[in-house]
Design a protein around this motif. Sequence first.
Motif, PDB file in Angstrom:
ATOM      1  N   CYS A  13       0.839  -1.214   0.000  1.00 20.53           N
ATOM      2  CA  CYS A  13       0.000   0.000   0.000  1.00 20.53           C
ATOM      3  C   CYS A  13       0.868   1.255   0.000  1.00 20.53           C
ATOM      4  O   CYS A  13       0.600   2.195  -0.747  1.00 20.53           O
ATOM      5  N   LYS A  14       1.918   1.267   0.849  1.00 17.68           N
ATOM      6  CA  LYS A  14       2.809   2.425   0.915  1.00 17.68           C
ATOM      7  C   LYS A  14       3.519   2.650  -0.418  1.00 17.68           C
ATOM      8  O   LYS A  14       3.632   3.790  -0.877  1.00 17.68           O
ATOM      9  N   VAL A  17       1.062   4.162  -2.955  1.00 16.96           N
ATOM     10  CA  VAL A  17       0.832   5.593  -2.711  1.00 16.96           C
ATOM     11  C   VAL A  17       2.057   6.406  -3.113  1.00 16.96           C
ATOM     12  O   VAL A  17       1.929   7.447  -3.762  1.00 16.96           O
ATOM     13  N   CYS A  23      -3.962   3.428  -2.720  1.00 19.54           N
ATOM     14  CA  CYS A  23      -3.370   2.387  -1.872  1.00 19.54           C
ATOM     15  C   CYS A  23      -3.921   0.992  -2.173  1.00 19.54           C
ATOM     16  O   CYS A  23      -3.323  -0.008  -1.793  1.00 19.54           O
TER      17      CYS A  23
END
Length: 75
Positions: A13-14, A17, A23
């Motif tokens: 997810c990081k 982004v 995400c």
Amino acid sequence: GFCGIFLPCLLACKVGVEYGECCCVPFLPGALVAMRTGLREQLRIKGCVCCDWVAFCCCCPCALCQMARELKSPC
């Protein structure tokens, strides 16, 4: 590092982004390979799409950590 081994979903997810996507994008089939290929081409890192695919199939946490490092995302 730690996130890649114990929390790969969070790291994915990081990375998504940091790459400029939502995400949730890393959870779409093939999205991580596409992001890795895009990042590799953007940074002019040698390789091929097949190598990107193999990296994620053989060791997804390692591939995620590499991408996070390239994006300079704290883990």
